[in-house]
Scaffold this motif. Sequence first.
Motif, PDB file in Angstrom:
ATOM      1  N   GLU B 126       0.843  -1.192   0.000  1.00 35.42           N
ATOM      2  CA  GLU B 126       0.000   0.000   0.000  1.00 35.42           C
ATOM      3  C   GLU B 126       0.885   1.253   0.000  1.00 35.42           C
ATOM      4  O   GLU B 126       0.631   2.221  -0.710  1.00 35.42           O
ATOM      5  N   GLY B 233      -2.363  -4.656  -1.709  1.00 29.42           N
ATOM      6  CA  GLY B 233      -2.051  -3.268  -1.370  1.00 29.42           C
ATOM      7  C   GLY B 233      -3.152  -2.251  -1.590  1.00 29.42           C
ATOM      8  O   GLY B 233      -3.024  -1.111  -1.169  1.00 29.42           O
ATOM      9  N   GLU B 234      -4.258  -2.630  -2.270  1.00 27.63           N
ATOM     10  CA  GLU B 234      -5.317  -1.642  -2.536  1.00 27.63           C
ATOM     11  C   GLU B 234      -6.378  -1.714  -1.440  1.00 27.63           C
ATOM     12  O   GLU B 234      -7.512  -2.149  -1.663  1.00 27.63           O
ATOM     13  N   LYS B 235      -5.993  -1.269  -0.250  1.00 26.74           N
ATOM     14  CA  LYS B 235      -6.902  -1.329   0.886  1.00 26.74           C
ATOM     15  C   LYS B 235      -8.110  -0.425   0.681  1.00 26.74           C
ATOM     16  O   LYS B 235      -9.223  -0.750   1.083  1.00 26.74           O
ATOM     17  N   GLY B 236      -7.878   0.719   0.056  1.00 25.19           N
ATOM     18  CA  GLY B 236      -8.980   1.654  -0.190  1.00 25.19           C
ATOM     19  C   GLY B 236     -10.064   0.997  -1.038  1.00 25.19           C
ATOM     20  O   GLY B 236     -11.256   1.110  -0.755  1.00 25.19           O
ATOM     21  N   LEU B 237      -9.635   0.276  -2.055  1.00 25.58           N
ATOM     22  CA  LEU B 237     -10.577  -0.424  -2.929  1.00 25.58           C
ATOM     23  C   LEU B 237     -11.327  -1.486  -2.136  1.00 25.58           C
ATOM     24  O   LEU B 237     -12.540  -1.630  -2.247  1.00 25.58           O
TER      25      LEU B 237
END
Lengths: 254, 427, 315
Positions: B126, B233-237
């Motif tokens: 991330e 790594g795309e925690k927001g998604l």
Amino acid sequence: MNIVVAIKHIPSIADDLPVKGNNVDFDSVDFVLNEWDEHSIEQAVLIKESVGGTVTVIGVDLIGELDNALHLALAKGADKVVKITADDPAADSHMQAKWLSEAIKGMGANMVFAGVQASNDLDGQIGPMIAAYLDMPYIGGVSSVEANGDSATVNKEFAGGAGAKYAVSMPFVAGVQSAPKPPRYAPVSKVRQMAQSATVEKVAPSGDADVRERPLRILKMAPPVVTGHAEMIEGSSKEVAAKIVELLKSKGLA
Amino acid sequence: MAPKFEKAKAVEKEHAVVDGVDVSGHWNRMFEQRVIFEYTPELIEKIADIPNAESFANCYQCAKCVAVCPVDVVGNYGPRKLYRYAQTGMDLTEAPELWLCTTCANCLRVCPKEVNMVKIMPAAREQAILDGKFVPAELQQAFENTAKSGNPLGQPQRKRDAWIQSAGVPVPIIKDLGRKVSVLWYVGSYPSYHPRGIDAAAAAARIFNALGIDFAILGKEEKDDADSQRLAGEKGLFEMMTEQNIETFNKYEWDEMVVTGPHELNAFKNVYPKYGFERPVVHYSTFLARYLDQLKPMLKHPVNKKITYHDPCYLGRHNGEYEAPRKLLEAIPGVELVEMQRNRENGYCCGGGGGGMWMDSFTAKHNTTMRLSEKRAMEAASTGANVLAVACPFEVSRFTDAVKSTGNEHVDVLDILELLDRSMRGE
Amino acid sequence: MSNDILVITEHMDGKFSDVSFEMVGKAKELASALGGQAVAVVVGGGVSSNVFASDSTIHIDDAALSNFNPEAYGKVIEALVKEKSPKVVMFGWTVTGMDVAAWLSARTGAPLAAYAKDVRVEGGSLVVSSQAYGGKLMAEVAPEGDMAIVACLAGSFPVEAGQGSTAGTTMASPVDAGSLKVKFVEAIKPAGGDVDITAQAKLVSIGRGIGGKENVELAEELAKALGATVSASRPVVDAGWLPRTRQVGKSGLKVKPKLYLMLGISGAPEHLEGMKSAELIIAVNTDKKAPIFNVAHYGATADLFEVAEAMLELL
Ligand SMILES: Cc1cc2nc3c(=O)[nH]c(=O)nc-3n(C[C@H](O)[C@H](O)[C@H](O)COP(=O)(O)OP(=O)(O)OC[C@H]3O[C@@H](n4cnc5c(N)ncnc54)[C@H](O)[C@@H]3O)c2cc1C
Ligand SMILES: Cc1cc2nc3c(=O)[nH]c(=O)nc-3n(C[C@H](O)[C@H](O)[C@H](O)COP(=O)(O)OP(=O)(O)OC[C@H]3O[C@@H](n4cnc5c(N)ncnc54)[C@H](O)[C@@H]3O)c2cc1C
Ligand code: SF4
Ligand code: SF4
């Protein structure tokens, strides 16, 4: 390379646009980023990636909700974002262009990008006006910009895939119609991070005295009076499909 | 095959003084002066300073992890090595090594210091994404597809339930049903769209019908769990999808959720509670194992195959389910179950976890001799089995490919659901 | 100050565009109401200017201006406007007119009415009907002050009214080509290789409503079943879902097929420019107020996916 991108926050046309008095009822519409601005941001970031530099995105905050668009711009690679705190949803393109030019003046921009048009450009687009106010040349309908030293190679589109290549010396203003690549994906993590951490610089609107004098006066705004209207095919999707197929068959088109 | 980074120059010293204490050891030197190296801890700290990646700094270089790391089997990897690389000049947030870990958790199982790659890797990735560092293009595409289309394959949302046609049995959609069901079956993206995944989904639908289970699916309202995107790594998604999914799940009344995939199990059972969703979720193998008594008489047609079962990391190590899949396989008449050398707790990763599913070309090019799926396919073949049974929708496609590329076409890759279905229907 | 109307005409490859004639026709009507003259302005060489029904024609016949150059054209027109002090300056709201109109407005302080569909004189003053918000609203606007700039959407007035012949007065360019910051380098020809949508009898045209690249296939299946070709609105092309050769509209191609079946296209003026004259226009759109329904012959407020799939079953 110092690139400034001027963006426009506009009422969304995805839904009905209610009218109040002689203008859009700004309280009951959603504001969105002008779609061509996504392309001008992309074009700016592409240039930064190829020759280096900084991208500053600036817009007029008409209803206090511009931050989302600015955070997205940061997530896509803008370095700095600025909002002009106007709080005047009815500000026309002339006023916005004046405020933007005053704010951009001191930024030392080599190139200023704006979306080629916006659906509410009743009195013209901000790009060419910023150019006039800043005494820079303007070129619109742009589909690619390549920076080479203190000039740029700019492709402008005409109709039907035809176009022309221009050499433009900096500084200049370009109205971007489409970036060479579709606007990039901004990781949601990054947008959320920007929303939490980024600073949005605020500038007070100034310099609009002379454009207020001779405006384009709006007498009336209303949904178009329908002269001809399509004959509407009613029913469920299946019925609609059946009727279209029948219609096409009757005309020998299917 | 050395990693591609410049090593920090080690400084050789005669004397080393730490906090005012001379630790050179010259007073008890037996033969000759030792070489004392001084490394900069900065690149280790850089990782350990990222929230959730703190345990990276715990490593004391015992190397237990390297012995079990599936990536090391085909390359040069493992937490110990990453620590050492960082010590000698590798910035993990910029190195290809950042993307090789599949978050399989085998190292965590053996590490005396609880160095936890399952937390370190997503956090470091991330950070790389946030810092605009290199991200493999295939992975970016999967992120973008998930954000735009609701699934990593980039397939249309409106076709999410199109697979139903191939089931040949009723598959009710909960919205149309308009009532409470006992089982909400979350089908998942690969079983909904991937041709080989659809085979498993159709098999499951037939099994549920045969068992008379009161179930429904979400149909066009179902969206990806995005757990592997989070680990990549795309925690927001992931959070965005989680908010949408929880809203959808809570719209309907149901008693228990059954998922086709272990990654979904991990998301809904272990991660969603942090976002306020705490309802019962089970993997299909666990669920069907409860019905063994009812199921056995239905498994009429023998499947005369020598079968080896691959433990999915996210079903086994991450969620502790090793027995249910085996019980289901053993219930099928004719099946001879054989184990691969690495099984259960020490099961070998297929390479699809942690976003590996969407970095197949990328990871294959970085310091590895073959894909993890290929290594595993060879292990499966070496047992003499002619079926490699799986229980994760990522694996069917991965292994189908791997048996071919390793010259083991004679090994059929089948989901347990498909094997149960074959035994029920005869084929 | 005069009551004249300057019409800035536009030409490419030696030919004037339709909008030039449309504006000249309209200008004649306005000029007689205002008591002035309709003046056609031709910038650039390589074209015969004796084709308009205007009261007079000014031809800045300079070979250096033959290719459109926004900076040079702007300066030429600014100088001309200073000299003639017209009441109205008309531009086409086109890929070239758009570059100059708003710039001139900001330079001169004269108001600009863009997206004009109609212009008339009411009580001695100009009233313009403009299409705002992608055609969702019409605005009646009144430019204040001595001079007004109006930028007209192509296809708003009849072409014939502007056709005729008026010998032009030739003028030298007031602009020193050497001092320009924008320089024309070369023309870019359209890329070939794909199907020519202008030659197709049937088009299934898709807009942003198609939602994503993954759905284009559905339109292709439908087109195949109908013996048609897939074309698109600009956003579909900009997103990279279809090649540029498939774009219909202002900056795309002008088509005139027997069938134009539109799926998820709103009917923005720029799109209409390219397909208005199709023989049979059928539009499917979920928004019952989509402007396209004012133009299409048949319409349905329905989901394009459901309709397309149902049609496929019947074909
Ligand atoms: C996560 C993941 C990502 C992947 N990404 C990709 C990707 O990006 N691109 C990709 O291609 N694959 C990808 N794959 C692999 C994919 O699943 C298939 O395994 C692969 O595409 C098969 O390649 P193939 O058709 O060449 O081989 P095969 O499936 O083995 O087919 C070979 C074909 O050649 C035919 N053949 C053999 N001899 C002859 C002959 N003499 N004359 C004529 N025909 C003959 C055979 O009948 C057979 O149909 C991916 C797999 C995974 C798991
Ligand atoms: C200089 C310039 C030149 C331009 N040239 C062109 C050109 O050549 N061609 C062109 O097309 N545009 C052109 N444009 C762009 C034009 O202004 C519009 O933005 C564009 O035409 C809008 O395309 P659209 O109708 O597909 O999208 P939108 O306006 O976004 O409309 C999408 C429509 O789809 C409908 N919809 C959504 N989902 C569904 C569903 N499931 N089923 C049915 N309907 C659905 C919505 O209700 C909406 O009406 C140009 C713009 C500029 C500035
Ligand atoms: S097992 Fe743990 S402590 Fe030992 S080397 Fe590996 S990470 Fe370090
Ligand atoms: S989680 Fe698995 S792949 Fe990652 S380092 Fe540990 S053992 Fe290796």
